[in-house]
Design an enzyme around this catalytic site. Sequence first.
Site, PDB file in Angstrom:
ATOM      1  N   HIS A 144      24.790 -19.405 -14.314  1.00 26.61           N
ATOM      2  CA  HIS A 144      25.820 -18.387 -14.546  1.00 26.61           C
ATOM      3  C   HIS A 144      27.038 -18.938 -15.280  1.00 26.61           C
ATOM      4  O   HIS A 144      27.862 -18.172 -15.780  1.00 26.61           O
ATOM      5  CB  HIS A 144      26.226 -17.719 -13.220  1.00 26.61           C
ATOM      6  CG  HIS A 144      27.071 -18.550 -12.314  1.00 26.61           C
ATOM      7  ND1 HIS A 144      26.547 -19.224 -11.229  1.00 26.61           N
ATOM      8  CD2 HIS A 144      28.395 -18.809 -12.292  1.00 26.61           C
ATOM      9  CE1 HIS A 144      27.529 -19.847 -10.593  1.00 26.61           C
ATOM     10  NE2 HIS A 144      28.654 -19.621 -11.221  1.00 26.61           N
ATOM     11  N   ASP A 174      19.520 -20.648 -10.316  1.00 23.80           N
ATOM     12  CA  ASP A 174      20.865 -20.677 -10.899  1.00 23.80           C
ATOM     13  C   ASP A 174      21.236 -22.073 -11.392  1.00 23.80           C
ATOM     14  O   ASP A 174      22.386 -22.499 -11.306  1.00 23.80           O
ATOM     15  CB  ASP A 174      21.923 -20.173  -9.922  1.00 23.80           C
ATOM     16  CG  ASP A 174      23.225 -19.790 -10.638  1.00 23.80           C
ATOM     17  OD1 ASP A 174      23.161 -19.515 -11.850  1.00 23.80           O
ATOM     18  OD2 ASP A 174      24.282 -19.781  -9.990  1.00 23.80           O
ATOM     19  N   GLY A 252      35.492 -21.860 -11.088  1.00 17.37           N
ATOM     20  CA  GLY A 252      35.663 -23.041 -11.937  1.00 17.37           C
ATOM     21  C   GLY A 252      34.955 -24.248 -11.365  1.00 17.37           C
ATOM     22  O   GLY A 252      34.629 -25.199 -12.075  1.00 17.37           O
ATOM     23  N   ASN A 253      34.717 -24.229 -10.035  1.00 17.40           N
ATOM     24  CA  ASN A 253      33.933 -25.291  -9.398  1.00 17.40           C
ATOM     25  C   ASN A 253      32.445 -25.136  -9.667  1.00 17.40           C
ATOM     26  O   ASN A 253      31.677 -26.087  -9.463  1.00 17.40           O
ATOM     27  CB  ASN A 253      34.144 -25.286  -7.883  1.00 17.40           C
ATOM     28  CG  ASN A 253      35.322 -26.123  -7.435  1.00 17.40           C
ATOM     29  OD1 ASN A 253      36.323 -25.592  -6.973  1.00 17.40           O
ATOM     30  ND2 ASN A 253      35.203 -27.435  -7.581  1.00 17.40           N
ATOM     31  N   SER A 254      32.003 -23.952 -10.068  1.00 15.94           N
ATOM     32  CA  SER A 254      30.577 -23.707 -10.284  1.00 15.94           C
ATOM     33  C   SER A 254      29.977 -24.746 -11.214  1.00 15.94           C
ATOM     34  O   SER A 254      30.504 -25.000 -12.299  1.00 15.94           O
ATOM     35  CB  SER A 254      30.366 -22.314 -10.881  1.00 15.94           C
ATOM     36  OG  SER A 254      30.643 -21.313  -9.947  1.00 15.94           O
ATOM     37  N   LEU A 309       2.349 -20.010  -4.114  1.00 22.07           N
ATOM     38  CA  LEU A 309       1.356 -19.875  -3.056  1.00 22.07           C
ATOM     39  C   LEU A 309       0.558 -18.591  -3.209  1.00 22.07           C
ATOM     40  O   LEU A 309      -0.636 -18.547  -2.909  1.00 22.07           O
ATOM     41  CB  LEU A 309       2.047 -19.912  -1.684  1.00 22.07           C
ATOM     42  CG  LEU A 309       1.157 -19.948  -0.448  1.00 22.07           C
ATOM     43  CD1 LEU A 309       0.256 -21.182  -0.470  1.00 22.07           C
ATOM     44  CD2 LEU A 309       2.009 -19.925   0.818  1.00 22.07           C
ATOM     45  N   GLY A 310       1.219 -17.536  -3.669  1.00 24.76           N
ATOM     46  CA  GLY A 310       0.523 -16.275  -3.879  1.00 24.76           C
ATOM     47  C   GLY A 310       0.416 -15.432  -2.631  1.00 24.76           C
ATOM     48  O   GLY A 310      -0.670 -14.971  -2.282  1.00 24.76           O
ATOM     49  N   ILE A 313       5.821 -12.590   1.808  1.00 24.52           N
ATOM     50  CA  ILE A 313       6.262 -13.125   3.095  1.00 24.52           C
ATOM     51  C   ILE A 313       7.444 -12.335   3.639  1.00 24.52           C
ATOM     52  O   ILE A 313       8.192 -11.701   2.890  1.00 24.52           O
ATOM     53  CB  ILE A 313       6.653 -14.619   2.969  1.00 24.52           C
ATOM     54  CG1 ILE A 313       7.760 -14.806   1.928  1.00 24.52           C
ATOM     55  CG2 ILE A 313       5.436 -15.465   2.636  1.00 24.52           C
ATOM     56  CD1 ILE A 313       8.289 -16.215   1.822  1.00 24.52           C
TER      57      ILE A 313
END
Length: 508
Positions: A144, A174, A252-254, A309-310, A313
């Site tokens: 992002h 992300d 800004g830390n992202s 895994l398919g 869940i």
Amino acid sequence: MKNFLLIILAAVVGGFAALGGAQYLGLNQDTRYVEVQAPPASSMTNFAAPSNTVNVNPAPTAGFATAADKALPAVVHIKASKQAPGFGSRGAQGIDPDRLPDAFRDLFGIPEGGGQGGSPAPLQQGSGSGVIISPDGYIATNNHVVDGAETLEVVLNDQKTYDAEVIGVDPTTDIALIKIDAVNLPTVQFADSDKLKIGEWVVAVGNPFSLTSTVTAGIVSAKGRSIDIVRRSGGEMAIESFIQTDAVVNPGNSGGALVDINGDLVGINTAISSPTGVFAGYSFAVPSAIVKKVVQDLREFGIVQRGLLGARIMELNTAFAQEKGIDRDNGVYVSEVTEGSAAEEAGLMNGDVITGVDGVTTLRNSELLEQLGRHRPGDVVNIEFERNGKQKTATARLRNANGDTGIIRPEPEPESISKLGAEFVELDEGTASKLDLKSGVTVADIRSGIISEQTRIRPGFIITKVNGRQVSSVSGFQKMIDGSNGTVSLEGIYPDSPDRTMKYGIVK
């Protein structure tokens, strides 16, 4: 006179009595700094004897300085220039310049020609962080941070500045990988985030509010945390198994570093949980075990190799377990096994409850997805599960999205699409429902090409029709462009102005 002296004497005596009482009660005492000797260890009978084991989480004061010294040189400031919100194809006052009479264009600083090669809409500059992971300029950050950016500028801790290119992005975690043209750069070492324990000290390094090279500290509050934030862009394939901390993290830390007390990377700071948009107690980081795998894939293949895994869940809880007649309160419930999948081949069935992968307990969806997300197609994993109250194990060879074990390569863009100079993605269901659209494709990114040269289209524009025909998907859009000659009409809307349909013409 005698009475006056008696009054004075009574006042003095009363004053001394008051002061003495205040001292006795502990009031009106001056602040004093005194040295207090610790009592002998033998007298502290209410405390357990100290352990002979090495303290792996030492007193933080020296540790914080060590962590900061090691991490600061490897954390960079990323400046991403993006399209300003609300501009789309409109001017700064929310006015569509293409609909203004020519006589009024100069009042808005818009040259004649407007949408066809006119002046570019203003850009805004976002601020984020990144972590140098190799001396030759590879930098890990958040998707992002770089998503939709037209230009990326990286400022090192020593203030040297470089332009950066995007090597690859993974919306499902992300995480993104970018690169600058530099050598002999300081790097951060990866730590094993699996060994990180709740309660351990950690240090966050980044550039909040463009305050470069800021260091904060906290403890690990939880692991395997899911807050449903990555799923908004990563869809059903999203992996959320965050390290939760109370280290102060702000916009800004992202993309910045979360390091342990030794200064080694345990995560990439990604999100905060806040009602105001600024730090309100907790922050979340992608574990280094996931980051390391993702950036290796992006560097080697340009795309993340996901071992699947398919199976569908659901996270088990007491109420759901009672509904299904299962005698346990936690675990990952298999609601559906995909035909021809790794799960089917391993013998998993609907109703099984997965409890572990390769010896690691996975009682929550986030924990299971994290463990599987570390693997590529073709990798073999051991699945521990419960069926009808009995513990069982199975071996599964994970597969890719195509149902086989091969490496997935990025598909080259058709030449006609490449010439447009834009990236197109499917219109997500949430946006389609909100805007009451049946279908369309979203312009996710714009590079040099026909669209930037001939139109005022900006990232975020949703193309709904090509030459008057409804666009159903990205593949359908590509076919329409391939089958068109001469002037092509693009019709659509901007999400911030859904009631105004925009039309643009391009010449291939």
